[in-house]
Scaffold this motif. Structure first.
Motif, PDB file in Angstrom:
ATOM      1  N   ASN A  42     -71.623  70.977 -64.260  1.00 36.74           N
ATOM      2  CA  ASN A  42     -71.080  72.197 -64.892  1.00 36.74           C
ATOM      3  C   ASN A  42     -72.123  72.785 -65.853  1.00 36.74           C
ATOM      4  O   ASN A  42     -73.160  72.157 -66.096  1.00 36.74           O
ATOM      5  CB  ASN A  42     -69.741  71.913 -65.614  1.00 36.74           C
ATOM      6  CG  ASN A  42     -69.856  70.784 -66.617  1.00 36.74           C
ATOM      7  OD1 ASN A  42     -70.592  70.883 -67.589  1.00 36.74           O
ATOM      8  ND2 ASN A  42     -69.153  69.679 -66.369  1.00 36.74           N
ATOM      9  N   GLY A  43     -71.822  73.943 -66.382  1.00 34.15           N
ATOM     10  CA  GLY A  43     -72.768  74.625 -67.275  1.00 34.15           C
ATOM     11  C   GLY A  43     -72.932  73.901 -68.601  1.00 34.15           C
ATOM     12  O   GLY A  43     -74.007  73.944 -69.215  1.00 34.15           O
ATOM     13  N   THR A  44     -71.873  73.225 -69.049  1.00 35.40           N
ATOM     14  CA  THR A  44     -71.932  72.485 -70.316  1.00 35.40           C
ATOM     15  C   THR A  44     -72.900  71.309 -70.189  1.00 35.40           C
ATOM     16  O   THR A  44     -73.711  71.052 -71.092  1.00 35.40           O
ATOM     17  CB  THR A  44     -70.513  71.993 -70.685  1.00 35.40           C
ATOM     18  OG1 THR A  44     -69.661  73.130 -70.718  1.00 35.40           O
ATOM     19  CG2 THR A  44     -70.491  71.285 -72.016  1.00 35.40           C
TER      20      THR A  44
ATOM     21  N   THR B 292     -69.908  83.797 -78.244  1.00 35.96           N
ATOM     22  CA  THR B 292     -70.198  83.093 -76.999  1.00 35.96           C
ATOM     23  C   THR B 292     -69.123  82.041 -76.807  1.00 35.96           C
ATOM     24  O   THR B 292     -68.312  81.802 -77.717  1.00 35.96           O
ATOM     25  CB  THR B 292     -71.594  82.434 -77.041  1.00 35.96           C
ATOM     26  OG1 THR B 292     -71.857  81.847 -75.755  1.00 35.96           O
ATOM     27  CG2 THR B 292     -71.706  81.343 -78.110  1.00 35.96           C
ATOM     28  N   PHE B 293     -69.146  81.390 -75.644  1.00 35.17           N
ATOM     29  CA  PHE B 293     -68.272  80.243 -75.459  1.00 35.17           C
ATOM     30  C   PHE B 293     -68.848  79.080 -76.272  1.00 35.17           C
ATOM     31  O   PHE B 293     -70.072  78.944 -76.384  1.00 35.17           O
ATOM     32  CB  PHE B 293     -68.190  79.898 -73.973  1.00 35.17           C
ATOM     33  CG  PHE B 293     -67.230  78.791 -73.679  1.00 35.17           C
ATOM     34  CD1 PHE B 293     -65.903  78.882 -74.080  1.00 35.17           C
ATOM     35  CD2 PHE B 293     -67.644  77.643 -73.024  1.00 35.17           C
ATOM     36  CE1 PHE B 293     -65.009  77.853 -73.829  1.00 35.17           C
ATOM     37  CE2 PHE B 293     -66.760  76.614 -72.763  1.00 35.17           C
ATOM     38  CZ  PHE B 293     -65.444  76.725 -73.171  1.00 35.17           C
TER      39      PHE B 293
ATOM     40  N   ASP C 137     -78.974  81.036 -72.326  1.00 34.66           N
ATOM     41  CA  ASP C 137     -77.664  80.775 -71.723  1.00 34.66           C
ATOM     42  C   ASP C 137     -77.316  81.993 -70.868  1.00 34.66           C
ATOM     43  O   ASP C 137     -76.879  83.025 -71.372  1.00 34.66           O
ATOM     44  CB  ASP C 137     -76.609  80.531 -72.814  1.00 34.66           C
ATOM     45  CG  ASP C 137     -75.245  80.176 -72.229  1.00 34.66           C
ATOM     46  OD1 ASP C 137     -74.990  80.545 -71.063  1.00 34.66           O
ATOM     47  OD2 ASP C 137     -74.423  79.564 -72.938  1.00 34.66           O
TER      48      ASP C 137
ATOM     49  N   CYS D  60     -75.163  82.013 -68.321  1.00 28.82           N
ATOM     50  CA  CYS D  60     -73.932  81.719 -67.569  1.00 28.82           C
ATOM     51  C   CYS D  60     -73.232  82.978 -67.063  1.00 28.82           C
ATOM     52  O   CYS D  60     -72.575  82.952 -66.033  1.00 28.82           O
ATOM     53  CB  CYS D  60     -72.950  80.962 -68.457  1.00 28.82           C
ATOM     54  SG  CYS D  60     -73.284  79.221 -68.498  1.00 28.82           S
ATOM     55  N   HIS D  61     -73.353  84.073 -67.823  1.00 26.86           N
ATOM     56  CA  HIS D  61     -72.632  85.296 -67.461  1.00 26.86           C
ATOM     57  C   HIS D  61     -73.477  86.231 -66.592  1.00 26.86           C
ATOM     58  O   HIS D  61     -73.016  87.328 -66.296  1.00 26.86           O
ATOM     59  CB  HIS D  61     -72.248  86.074 -68.731  1.00 26.86           C
ATOM     60  CG  HIS D  61     -71.316  85.344 -69.634  1.00 26.86           C
ATOM     61  ND1 HIS D  61     -70.840  85.873 -70.812  1.00 26.86           N
ATOM     62  CD2 HIS D  61     -70.745  84.113 -69.535  1.00 26.86           C
ATOM     63  CE1 HIS D  61     -70.041  85.006 -71.405  1.00 26.86           C
ATOM     64  NE2 HIS D  61     -69.965  83.924 -70.654  1.00 26.86           N
TER      65      HIS D  61
ATOM     66  N   SER E 275     -73.468  78.764 -64.991  1.00 30.58           N
ATOM     67  CA  SER E 275     -72.213  78.052 -64.707  1.00 30.58           C
ATOM     68  C   SER E 275     -71.613  78.591 -63.409  1.00 30.58           C
ATOM     69  O   SER E 275     -71.712  79.790 -63.127  1.00 30.58           O
ATOM     70  CB  SER E 275     -71.225  78.286 -65.855  1.00 30.58           C
ATOM     71  OG  SER E 275     -69.911  77.975 -65.444  1.00 30.58           O
TER      72      SER E 275
ATOM     73  N   LYS F  85     -66.822  82.846 -62.805  1.00 28.67           N
ATOM     74  CA  LYS F  85     -68.195  83.346 -62.811  1.00 28.67           C
ATOM     75  C   LYS F  85     -68.550  84.003 -61.465  1.00 28.67           C
ATOM     76  O   LYS F  85     -67.761  83.991 -60.535  1.00 28.67           O
ATOM     77  CB  LYS F  85     -69.167  82.195 -63.119  1.00 28.67           C
ATOM     78  CG  LYS F  85     -68.876  81.463 -64.439  1.00 28.67           C
ATOM     79  CD  LYS F  85     -69.128  82.358 -65.640  1.00 28.67           C
ATOM     80  CE  LYS F  85     -69.202  81.610 -66.959  1.00 28.67           C
ATOM     81  NZ  LYS F  85     -68.040  80.836 -67.362  1.00 28.67           N
TER      82      LYS F  85
ATOM     83  N   TYR G 211     -65.172  86.616 -77.639  1.00 29.89           N
ATOM     84  CA  TYR G 211     -64.708  85.258 -77.879  1.00 29.89           C
ATOM     85  C   TYR G 211     -64.193  85.186 -79.303  1.00 29.89           C
ATOM     86  O   TYR G 211     -64.594  85.999 -80.141  1.00 29.89           O
ATOM     87  CB  TYR G 211     -65.858  84.261 -77.729  1.00 29.89           C
ATOM     88  CG  TYR G 211     -66.305  84.085 -76.291  1.00 29.89           C
ATOM     89  CD1 TYR G 211     -65.694  83.140 -75.488  1.00 29.89           C
ATOM     90  CD2 TYR G 211     -67.324  84.855 -75.753  1.00 29.89           C
ATOM     91  CE1 TYR G 211     -66.113  82.953 -74.174  1.00 29.89           C
ATOM     92  CE2 TYR G 211     -67.730  84.678 -74.435  1.00 29.89           C
ATOM     93  CZ  TYR G 211     -67.114  83.733 -73.652  1.00 29.89           C
ATOM     94  OH  TYR G 211     -67.514  83.571 -72.355  1.00 29.89           O
TER      95      TYR G 211
END
Ligand SMILES: Cc1ncc(COP(=O)(O)O)c(C=O)c1O
Length: 358
Positions: free
Chosen positions: A55-57, A81-82, A157, A159-160, A188, A193, A328
């Motif tokens: 996963n992205g984390t 952000t997340f 990052d 991810c988006h 991610s 996504k 967020y």
């Protein structure tokens, strides 16, 4: 009215075939689909190395490890952000510092980052984690200038933002995650996504040394590579050389990712079409503001609007079966960060998010 969900994956007959073919193959994990997905993703982004992860984390965590984040590390990121963008520093014991965002773009503000750096002694900060928030590419070339000036590393990052880009000082489009400026970038593949694997992530880099570390960390720190072994007792022999994790992606998830990647540009175009419809609809509405400035290259993971009374709008949309979200809650206001960690006073914008159904 038919409910409009916050997000929904798009699965085709080809996706299903790719997954079932892999399920019926010899490998459910650690098989050929992983390498194929990594190679195709690296080519799509235009980067040398890609490492697929669970996963992205996990991708963020391994990046922080590869850059030696520890309890003496001080790292700057955005509060919009997340939480995972900041948490990766905490996983390694480091300290997170939040700089404010730019009011027009909602991205981490370079000038605010520089004034934060200058408020401390030389060498206090070690790295920056800028985020291509909502799919809008942050100008990584400018961050590279800053990073060189203060001797910092950069994890982008992204991810988006697969497929998103900014235009550099030479007029060239620089794709998110291409790592011409960042040391490492992460993505991610969560179902909301652009590319969905169920769960999944990817790290991209042009740095061979970091790439090799990541491969080791992804699978417990264990290697069988004869070139890396301290000793060699034969074909069965392996060594655990670092404290790594099991952050592997499965082969059937990689097969889904690979199949989805083939339609990535199609999905991106659809997101941009929908964003244009929103922009047209909101353009004369005085109380709704969105990201301003050049929106070229925006990958539109989210369509963000800023409104005065977001709770009223949120409740109104819910009542009408439209499942928008707030993206967020600023990370430095989350109880964990409030109680434990550094934060600076930032201007909290009132955000409401619409997810685009591509
Ligand atoms: C900006 C950002 N970074 C990191 C992550 C973590 O990715 P994952 O959910 O795949 O662990 C997300 C996921 O929502 C995200 O939006």
């Amino acid at each position: 009215m038919t409910p409009i969900p916050y997000g929904r994956q798009h699965i085709t007959a080809e996706d299903l075939k790719a997954v079932t073919d892999t399920l019926q193959s010899d490998f459910l994990t650690q098989g050929p689909q992983i390498a194929a997905f990594e190679a195709a993703f690296a080519e799509y982004i235009g980067v040398q190395y890609a490492v697929a992860l669970s996963n992205g984390t996990a991708a963020l965590h391994l990046c922080a490890m590869a850059l030696n984040v520890n309890e003496n590390s001080n790292v700057i990121t955005t509060p919009i952000t997340f939480a995972a963008s900041a948490n990766c520093v905490r996983y390694c014991g480091g300290n997170v510092h939040f700089a404010d965002i730019d009011k027009a773009t909602y991205l981490l503000d370079l000038n605010k980052v520089e004034s934060l750096i200058r408020s401390k002694t030389q060498g206090f900060f070690h790295g920056i984690i800028p985020v291509d928030f909502a799919g809008r590419a942050i100008n990584m070339e400018e961050y590279k200038w800053l990073a060189e000036k203060y001797n910092l590393w950069i994890i982008e990052d992204a991810c988006h933002a697969p497929g998103g880009y900014f235009t550099d000082s030479m007029g060239k489009n620089q794709y998110c995650g291409k790592c011409n400026y960042a040391d490492l970038a992460i993505f991610s593949f969560h179902p909301v996504k652009h590319i969905a694997c169920g769960e999944g992530g990817m790290i991209t880099t042009n740095n061979e040394r970091l790439y090799k570390k990541l491969l080791l960390y992804r699978t417990h720190g264990i290697t069988k590579d004869p070139a890396l072994l301290h000793e060699n007792h034969g074909g069965w022999y392996y060594e655990m050389q670092e404290l790594g994790y099991n952050y592997r992606l499965t082969d059937f998830q990689a097969a889904l990712g690979l199949s989805q990647l083939k339609r990535a540009d199609e999905g991106l175009n659809r997101r941009r079409e929908i964003a244009a419809i929103y922009a047209e609809a909101f353009k004369d509405v005085a109380d709704i503001h969105g990201q301003s400035g050049s929106l070229e290259g925006h990958a539109y993971h989210l369509y963000i609007v800023e409104v005065e009374d977001r709770l009223a709008l949120y409740n109104h949309l819910r009542a009408n079966n439209i499942f928008a979200q707030v993206h967020y809650i600023p990370v430095h206001t989350l109880p964990y960060y409030l109680k434990k960690h550094f934060h600076i006073r930032i201007n909290i914008l009132k955000f409401l998010m619409f997810f685009l159904i591509a």
